[in-house]
Design a protein around this motif. Structure first.
Motif, PDB file in Angstrom:
ATOM      1  N   LYS A   1       1.766  -1.412   5.768  1.00 12.87           N
ATOM      2  CA  LYS A   1       2.744  -0.613   5.335  1.00 12.87           C
ATOM      3  C   LYS A   1       3.880  -0.513   6.248  1.00 12.87           C
ATOM      4  O   LYS A   1       5.017  -0.434   5.816  1.00 12.87           O
ATOM      5  N   ALA A   2       3.851  -0.913   7.384  1.00 12.75           N
ATOM      6  CA  ALA A   2       4.763  -1.041   8.459  1.00 12.75           C
ATOM      7  C   ALA A   2       5.566  -2.294   8.169  1.00 12.75           C
ATOM      8  O   ALA A   2       7.108  -2.260   7.957  1.00 12.75           O
ATOM      9  N   GLN A   3       4.977  -3.464   7.805  1.00 11.61           N
ATOM     10  CA  GLN A   3       5.621  -4.629   7.512  1.00 11.61           C
ATOM     11  C   GLN A   3       6.499  -4.369   5.978  1.00 11.61           C
ATOM     12  O   GLN A   3       7.717  -4.639   6.139  1.00 11.61           O
TER      13      GLN A   3
ATOM     14  N   ALA B   1      16.546  -6.829  11.360  1.00 11.38           N
ATOM     15  CA  ALA B   1      15.665  -8.100  11.314  1.00 11.38           C
ATOM     16  C   ALA B   1      14.536  -8.337  12.176  1.00 11.38           C
ATOM     17  O   ALA B   1      13.377  -8.794  11.989  1.00 11.38           O
ATOM     18  N   ALA B   2      14.999  -7.856  13.533  1.00 12.19           N
ATOM     19  CA  ALA B   2      14.092  -8.056  14.741  1.00 12.19           C
ATOM     20  C   ALA B   2      12.864  -7.095  14.364  1.00 12.19           C
ATOM     21  O   ALA B   2      11.785  -7.529  14.629  1.00 12.19           O
TER      22      ALA B   2
ATOM     23  N   GLY C   1       4.842  -5.646  11.712  1.00  5.59           N
ATOM     24  CA  GLY C   1       3.535  -5.964  11.118  1.00  5.59           C
ATOM     25  C   GLY C   1       2.786  -6.505  12.088  1.00  5.59           C
ATOM     26  O   GLY C   1       1.481  -6.783  11.879  1.00  5.59           O
ATOM     27  N   THR C   2       3.149  -6.771  13.436  1.00  4.61           N
ATOM     28  CA  THR C   2       1.994  -7.302  14.441  1.00  4.61           C
ATOM     29  C   THR C   2       1.296  -6.239  14.918  1.00  4.61           C
ATOM     30  O   THR C   2      -0.047  -6.451  14.885  1.00  4.61           O
ATOM     31  N   ASP C   3       1.764  -5.265  15.685  1.00  2.00           N
ATOM     32  CA  ASP C   3       0.933  -4.255  16.195  1.00  2.00           C
ATOM     33  C   ASP C   3       1.753  -2.890  16.517  1.00  2.00           C
ATOM     34  O   ASP C   3       2.918  -3.383  16.359  1.00  2.00           O
TER      35      ASP C   3
ATOM     36  N   GLN D   1       6.798  -0.425  18.105  1.00  2.00           N
ATOM     37  CA  GLN D   1       7.576   0.718  18.825  1.00  2.00           C
ATOM     38  C   GLN D   1       8.577   0.075  19.552  1.00  2.00           C
ATOM     39  O   GLN D   1       9.595   0.566  19.821  1.00  2.00           O
ATOM     40  N   ALA D   2       8.444  -1.149  20.200  1.00  2.55           N
ATOM     41  CA  ALA D   2       9.360  -1.982  20.993  1.00  2.55           C
ATOM     42  C   ALA D   2      10.876  -2.085  20.145  1.00  2.55           C
ATOM     43  O   ALA D   2      11.854  -2.214  20.823  1.00  2.55           O
TER      44      ALA D   2
END
Lengths: 155, 155
Positions: free
Chosen positions: B62-64, B120-121, B127-129, B134-135
């Motif tokens: 979902k984040a991705q 883009a960043a 989707g990583t974690d 957050q970063a």
């Protein structure tokens, strides 16, 4: 009823009330989000249709940009935009979305996929020349119409 | 004044009037289109921010999807969305767009480019974690704020 019981009952009413308010707000925001997407479909189709009909000069770069953006809109994530209870029977004239969207699901998803495929074909053709743009517009128009016919309330 | 001259004058007034009406309609549609894009920025950022703040569970897919869609919105063609005369001095509360957008152009384009790069960043990280999401949120938030600070009227 003890004070503690009363407090418990109030807490239940309050939390139910807040949940209801939060849900109504979420539903309203979901409707706004999908209507924003539809507005943007219309925006880019306005440019593409204007060129196809000869109302504005054909410009390959502008046609490509509009078709790429239309495709981006049609493939954007809509997973939070169609909650249960966001049809026109529930929300009145805030939306034209018919209950059939939910009762015949996933029929609308199939039509959405067909629309995205037509938009992809348009994005492949729009920057080539005017004749290619015109030839690809029909598929997009048909896929928009197919979805609206079944799932959008007549005005 | 002959009849022909009068007719000519009326035709000029009418055509000027129509041109003015057409332009007002185009300006209104342009404002709606860019506000639709902003609504969609907010929609996808709502999901991403909700996960980043822990208000909803982190879900990589979902984040991705939300981050990809945010990037698609931020890189969509806006070439017809910012016509001259569509600032808040001209249109009142229909828009919060400050005249500085046009008087300092292309400053806003540079800020838009920075925002797209931050998006883009975020799309590379979301989707990583949860920690990666957050970063990457800070850069997007900062780029939104930088543009609003200079170019959006305070409410």
């Amino acid at each position: 009823m003890t004070f503690r019981t009363k407090l418990g009952a109030v807490a239940v009413i309050l939390s139910t009330g807040f949940a209801g308010a939060a849900m109504a707000q979420d539903v309203g925001k979901a409707v706004e989000a999908r209507q924003s997407l539809m507005q943007l479909y219309a925006h880019y189709l306005g440019t593409l249709g204007g060129m196809a009909k000869g109302d504005m000069d054909y410009d390959a770069a502008k046609a490509q940009a509009a078709a790429d953006s239309l495709l981006a809109m049609m493939t954007a994530d809509q997973s939070n935009m169609w909650p249960q209870g966001s049809d026109t029977e529930a929300l009145g004239d805030k939306t034209a979305a018919l209950p059939a969207i939910w009762t015949t699901y996933p029929a609308i998803a199939d039509k959405g996929k067909a629309a995205a495929e037509a938009a992809a074909a348009l994005a492949s053709a729009a920057g080539t020349d005017l004749a290619s743009l015109q030839a690809a517009m029909g598929g997009v128009g048909a896929s928009c119409g197919a979805c609206h016919k079944d799932f959008r309330q007549k005005r």
